[in-house]
Design an enzyme around this catalytic site. Structure first.
Site, PDB file in Angstrom:
ATOM      1  N   HIS A  25      27.867  51.109  36.784  1.00 15.96           N
ATOM      2  CA  HIS A  25      29.361  51.219  37.304  1.00 15.96           C
ATOM      3  C   HIS A  25      29.824  49.935  37.657  1.00 15.96           C
ATOM      4  O   HIS A  25      29.141  48.877  38.107  1.00 15.96           O
ATOM      5  CB  HIS A  25      29.066  52.012  38.751  1.00 15.96           C
ATOM      6  CG  HIS A  25      30.357  52.092  39.465  1.00 15.96           C
ATOM      7  ND1 HIS A  25      31.768  52.432  39.030  1.00 15.96           N
ATOM      8  CD2 HIS A  25      30.620  51.866  40.771  1.00 15.96           C
ATOM      9  CE1 HIS A  25      32.470  52.604  40.046  1.00 15.96           C
ATOM     10  NE2 HIS A  25      31.886  52.048  40.838  1.00 15.96           N
TER      11      HIS A  25
ATOM     12  N   ASN B  33      37.464  48.765  38.985  1.00 14.45           N
ATOM     13  CA  ASN B  33      36.847  49.700  39.315  1.00 14.45           C
ATOM     14  C   ASN B  33      37.416  51.187  39.001  1.00 14.45           C
ATOM     15  O   ASN B  33      38.470  51.415  39.843  1.00 14.45           O
ATOM     16  CB  ASN B  33      36.346  49.735  40.745  1.00 14.45           C
ATOM     17  CG  ASN B  33      35.499  51.013  41.256  1.00 14.45           C
ATOM     18  OD1 ASN B  33      35.406  51.795  40.563  1.00 14.45           O
ATOM     19  ND2 ASN B  33      35.034  50.542  42.435  1.00 14.45           N
TER      20      ASN B  33
ATOM     21  N   CYS C 229      32.281  57.506  42.808  1.00 13.39           N
ATOM     22  CA  CYS C 229      31.843  56.476  41.643  1.00 13.39           C
ATOM     23  C   CYS C 229      30.550  56.724  41.224  1.00 13.39           C
ATOM     24  O   CYS C 229      30.206  56.290  40.156  1.00 13.39           O
ATOM     25  CB  CYS C 229      31.790  54.885  42.126  1.00 13.39           C
ATOM     26  SG  CYS C 229      33.493  54.515  43.090  1.00 13.39           S
TER      27      CYS C 229
HETATM   28  O1  UT7 Z   1      32.791  51.493  43.641  1.00 13.46           O
HETATM   29  C1  UT7 Z   1      32.123  51.931  44.679  1.00 13.46           C
HETATM   30  C2  UT7 Z   1      32.055  50.982  45.911  1.00 13.46           C
HETATM   31  N1  UT7 Z   1      32.993  49.868  46.189  1.00 13.46           N
HETATM   32  C3  UT7 Z   1      32.242  48.842  46.070  1.00 13.46           C
HETATM   33  O2  UT7 Z   1      31.178  48.375  45.467  1.00 13.46           O
HETATM   34  C4  UT7 Z   1      33.124  47.444  46.594  1.00 13.46           C
HETATM   35  C5  UT7 Z   1      32.298  46.574  47.426  1.00 13.46           C
HETATM   36  N2  UT7 Z   1      32.687  45.416  48.157  1.00 13.46           N
HETATM   37  C6  UT7 Z   1      33.358  44.439  47.648  1.00 13.46           C
HETATM   38  O3  UT7 Z   1      33.097  44.628  46.240  1.00 13.46           O
HETATM   39  C7  UT7 Z   1      33.595  43.224  48.243  1.00 13.46           C
HETATM   40  O4  UT7 Z   1      33.230  43.271  49.630  1.00 13.46           O
HETATM   41  C8  UT7 Z   1      35.182  42.986  48.131  1.00 13.46           C
HETATM   42  C9  UT7 Z   1      35.796  42.760  47.080  1.00 13.46           C
HETATM   43  C10 UT7 Z   1      35.847  44.371  48.704  1.00 13.46           C
HETATM   44  C11 UT7 Z   1      35.659  41.912  49.401  1.00 13.46           C
HETATM   45  O5  UT7 Z   1      34.977  40.869  48.834  1.00 13.46           O
HETATM   46  P1  UT7 Z   1      34.216  40.196  50.050  1.00 13.46           P
HETATM   47  O6  UT7 Z   1      33.521  38.909  49.753  1.00 13.46           O
HETATM   48  O7  UT7 Z   1      33.216  40.975  50.856  1.00 13.46           O
HETATM   49  O8  UT7 Z   1      35.362  39.656  51.150  1.00 13.46           O
HETATM   50  P2  UT7 Z   1      35.475  40.164  52.962  1.00 13.46           P
HETATM   51  O9  UT7 Z   1      35.863  41.559  52.993  1.00 13.46           O
HETATM   52  O10 UT7 Z   1      34.530  39.596  53.533  1.00 13.46           O
HETATM   53  O11 UT7 Z   1      36.864  39.431  53.076  1.00 13.46           O
HETATM   54  C12 UT7 Z   1      37.015  37.961  53.150  1.00 13.46           C
HETATM   55  C13 UT7 Z   1      38.514  37.577  53.289  1.00 13.46           C
HETATM   56  C14 UT7 Z   1      39.102  38.333  54.556  1.00 13.46           C
HETATM   57  O12 UT7 Z   1      39.746  37.417  55.274  1.00 13.46           O
HETATM   58  P3  UT7 Z   1      39.245  36.772  56.691  1.00 13.46           P
HETATM   59  O13 UT7 Z   1      38.742  37.920  57.553  1.00 13.46           O
HETATM   60  O14 UT7 Z   1      37.853  36.062  56.360  1.00 13.46           O
HETATM   61  O15 UT7 Z   1      40.371  35.821  57.206  1.00 13.46           O
HETATM   62  C15 UT7 Z   1      39.797  39.333  53.975  1.00 13.46           C
HETATM   63  O16 UT7 Z   1      41.047  39.512  54.881  1.00 13.46           O
HETATM   64  O17 UT7 Z   1      39.241  37.720  52.298  1.00 13.46           O
HETATM   65  C16 UT7 Z   1      40.326  38.464  52.745  1.00 13.46           C
HETATM   66  N3  UT7 Z   1      40.686  39.472  51.919  1.00 13.46           N
HETATM   67  C17 UT7 Z   1      41.738  39.173  50.630  1.00 13.46           C
HETATM   68  N4  UT7 Z   1      42.274  38.076  50.307  1.00 13.46           N
HETATM   69  C18 UT7 Z   1      43.017  38.076  49.573  1.00 13.46           C
HETATM   70  C19 UT7 Z   1      40.545  40.930  51.423  1.00 13.46           C
HETATM   71  N5  UT7 Z   1      41.145  40.971  50.580  1.00 13.46           N
HETATM   72  C20 UT7 Z   1      41.939  40.173  50.023  1.00 13.46           C
HETATM   73  C21 UT7 Z   1      42.768  40.260  49.022  1.00 13.46           C
HETATM   74  N6  UT7 Z   1      43.292  38.966  48.322  1.00 13.46           N
HETATM   75  N7  UT7 Z   1      43.028  41.107  47.966  1.00 13.46           N
END
Ligand code: UT7
Length: 324
Positions: free
Chosen positions: A251, A281, A114
């Site tokens: 980005h 992204n 990225c």
């Molecule tokens: O481009 C370069 C780098 N990439 C990034 O910069 C991405 C960086 N990370 C992020 O943007 C975020 O961490 C995400 C958008 C990927 C995830 O958001 P989050 O607020 O960090 O969520 P999380 O990973 O802590 O997950 C929270 C919950 C989990 O459920 P439990 O374990 O709390 O029951 C996940 O399983 O959300 C769940 N979850 C989803 N639910 C519905 C993860 N993906 C999804 C989804 N739909 N697509």
């Protein structure tokens, strides 16, 4: 002193649009979750058979037209991509040939995930300021949809395809921050974190392409810290205060990362150009896609001071201060 000036921007998005509701029919997710956690509403996806070089060529043609240059004027083409047409030859040589650039001109790909576009700016700047190239075409292009596991809701909702390009030209400047062009860039990488955002395969390991896997929470945490640090570093070293920045073109990974980064810098969100809702992204393509949109909408005009930043797999990260 020689400066590397952006003289034209262009971009291309594939026709097909995939909405959050479309994704909710494919994996266990919802429009509400994707919008509130990421800011994404829809993303473009390349058609079957449409490749990274196809997207790159279209973005490049539009940048060349904006710069008033012919492909034959360009000394070097750089393609920042994580989703090349082939392991080799470089996507850049395919683009060179398809655009009708001079045989013998320089062409290579750059892999910094990225952060590829910011790494590309620094590379093009080094070639231009050392006198090795007068005009460079820098393209960020991705068909990242082919690297996704479409059953993994942790990753498949986040990404989109697209391409953006800039024409960069050597121009004399006075060595002051009032000059047009790239004023200062800082790049960083830390391979200790490579497993937090990676592919499950590769040509020399599994012999397959593999799929994207990510520890989203950890990547998010590092992104906010690393981006704040590199932005502070690039501004301090250039002797520029955040108030002097006209527009940040970041980005586009997650709206919450953009908001946290802007807040740490003391930059109001109306000075941050946001395209994530419509693009998702797009990895190395996201900055040049956003930049082209900002230019065409009149949000970024000649003379404006822009701050570009990115963080991605590796980890790699960097920032660049550019006067348009
Ligand atoms: O481009 C370069 C780098 N990439 C990034 O910069 C991405 C960086 N990370 C992020 O943007 C975020 O961490 C995400 C958008 C990927 C995830 O958001 P989050 O607020 O960090 O969520 P999380 O990973 O802590 O997950 C929270 C919950 C989990 O459920 P439990 O374990 O709390 O029951 C996940 O399983 O959300 C769940 N979850 C989803 N639910 C519905 C993860 N993906 C999804 C989804 N739909 N697509």
């Amino acid at each position: 002193m020689l400066r590397t000036v952006i003289t034209g921007t262009g971009s291309y998005l594939p026709e097909k649009v995939l909405t959050n509701d479309d994704l909710a029919r494919m994996v266990d997710t919802s429009d509400e979750w994707i919008r509130t956690r990421t800011g994404i509403r829809r993303r473009h996806i390349a058609a079957d058979g449409e490749t990274t070089s196809d997207l790159a060529v279209r973005a490049a043609r539009s940048a060349l037209e904006a710069a008033g240059r012919a492909a034959a004027d360009i000394d070097m083409v750089l393609v920042a991509t994580t989703s090349p047409d082939y392991s080799f030859p470089a996507t850049a040589v395919i683009v060179q040939e398809r655009l009708g650039m001079r045989p013998g001109s320089v062409a290579f790909d750059l892999q910094a995930v990225c952060s590829g576009f910011v790494y590309g700016l620094a590379t093009a700047d080094a070639f231009i300021r050392s006198g090795q190239a007068g005009k460079v075409l820098l393209i960020g292009a991705e068909v990242i949809s082919r690297l996704l596991d479409w059953t993994d809701r942790n990753t498949c909702v986040l990404f989109g395809d697209g391409a953006g390009a800039v024409v960069l030209e050597a121009q004399e400047g006075r060595g002051a921050n009032a000059d047009r062009g790239i004023l200062h860039t800082r790049l960083h990488a830390d391979g200790r974190y490579r497993d937090l955002l990676t592919m499950t395969g590769g040509p020399a390991t599994t012999g397959t392409i593999g799929k994207v896997v990510m520890n989203g929470r950890e990547v998010f945490r590092h992104a906010v810290i690393d981006l704040a640090e590199v932005l502070e570093e690039v501004l301090r070293e250039a002797g520029v205060s955040p108030e002097e920045v006209d527009l940040m073109v970041p980005h586009q990974a997650n709206i919450r990362i953009l908001e946290a980064t802007a807040k740490k810098l003391g930059l109001p969100m109306d000075k941050v150009f946001v395209t994530i809702a419509d693009h998702g992204n797009t990895s190395a393509a996201s900055i040049p896609l956003a930049l082209d949109q900002a230019v065409r909408e009149g949000r970024a005009a000649p003379g404006d001071l822009l701050l570009l930043e990115a963080m991605g797999g590796g980890f790699t990260w960097g920032a660049s201060l550019v006067r348009l």
